[in-house]
Design a protein around this motif. Structure first.
Motif: not given
Length: 360
Positions: A254-255, A279, A283, A286-287
């Motif tokens: 999710e994150r 996925r 993530n 992106r972080a």
């Protein structure tokens, strides 16, 4: 890009051949070797059994007669002798006098307090729920679906969520493997200059502990499911690192926590199918700060017939989960779809490699 090593097979010198001829001894007729291979699972079963009763711990003070070992462990003397005689033929324990045994380097790895102890790993391998799945591996062969789900009516992770004592044993076993594998990784990657590290799926925090102890200017986050966080905090506090290492609960599908200039995924990517692995990697991308680095520690077997432990670990994934061990040719497009570029794959003396990646 550095080619994946093809020499990570386990070869032994001066130790009798294991059943199945996996350590050499290829001079026997094919039918004889096949017969041995069909019985080779007995070695694993016996190792699990002696780990369960704590046999190795009873030999730490030196050689002892079987009758004393049987009394100390609650075993049947005659049965224990037969088990130890069989294991001694593989280099686990040594019969130094009639019915008197002592340790070998292999058997010492089953001692509870030995550095790099494999006792919890042996007990994890012997979990009945796990063994029941492997007894039904033909289901996975026919369908491509996890035999574990078929046998237990729920996924591996769901099962462990309902059986906390088994989850704790699993985490301890993975912690053992983490310490063993990651201590070698530390010799193959320089963490100097890293400001903030995020260990994604960091489990009990053993990898971060090793890194933070060696690099005192580094801060870090151990990120894993909320139920694992208390165990990670205990490890971090035990290492005296709570002022520099934070433990955070969450789901990396999710994150992922932001702010890291280095992200690490150790022995986790192979647990997931391509969709979920992509996925997770996306993530992280992106972080991760611009110019940041991702290290993935995992097995990367060669594509040819060379022996590699990862090829059998892949069968564990097939039977228990939905992930798989990926070759370099499979990893490159997976990372690319997640917006990441593999710049290097470094081999280590263990079956694992260090995959170095950056933003595209």
């Amino acid at each position: 890009m550095t080619a994946t090593a093809e020499n990570n097979s386990f070869q032994a010198t001066g130790i009798p051949d294991m059943p199945g001829g996996v350590l050499g001894g290829g001079d026997r007729p094919p039918a004889v070797r096949m017969y041995e291979m069909l019985y080779s699972s007995l070695v694993s079963q016996l190792l699990v059994a002696v780990a369960d009763i704590g046999l190795a711990d009873e030999l730490t003070a030196g050689r002892r007669p079987v009758r004393e070992l049987a009394a100390a462990t609650g075993a049947h003397p005659g049965a224990l002798y037969r088990v130890m005689r069989a294991l001694a033929s593989t280099g686990v324990f040594a019969e130094v006098e009639p019915e008197v045994f002592e340790h070998t380097p292999l058997s010492r790895t089953l001692c509870s307090d030995e550095q790099g102890s494999m006792r919890d790993v042996a007990r994890y391998v012997g979990l009945p729920a796990r063994q029941q799945a492997f007894a039904n591996v033909s289901h996975s062969l026919r369908t491509g679906e996890p035999a574990f789900d078929h046998v237990h009516g729920k996924s591996w992770w769901e099962y462990f969520g309902e059986h906390r004592e088994l989850a704790t044993l699993f985490n301890r076993a993975m912690g053992t493997m983490s310490r063993r594998i990651n201590s070698e990784v530390l010799e193959h990657y320089d963490f100097g200059g890293v400001r903030h590290l995020v260990d994604v799926g960091g489990g009990q925090g053993h990898l971060v502990s090793l890194i933070a102890q060696r690099y005192p200017d580094l801060t870090a986050v151990v990120y894993d499911l909320p139920r694992v966080v208390p165990e990670a905090r205990e490890v971090i506090q035990g290492a005296g690192l709570e002022d520099r290492v934070r433990c955070e609960g969450g789901d990396f599908l999710e994150r992922v926590p932001g702010g890291g200039d280095l992200y690490v995924v150790s022995w986790t990517l192979h647990d997931w199918d391509d969709a979920d692995a992509e996925r997770m990697l996306a993530n992280i991308g992106r972080a991760m700060e611009p110019g940041g680095t991702l290290l993935v520690i995992d097995e990367v077997p060669p594509s040819n017939n060379s022996p590699h432990f990862g090829k059998f670990e892949d069968i564990v994934m097939l039977t228990l989960l939905r992930g798989h061990i990926r070759t370099e040719d499979e990893l490159v497009p997976l990372f690319r779809r997640a917006g990441l570029r593999i710049s290097e794959i470094r081999s280590t003396p263990s079956p694992t490699s260090v995959i170095v990646a950056h933003h595209m």
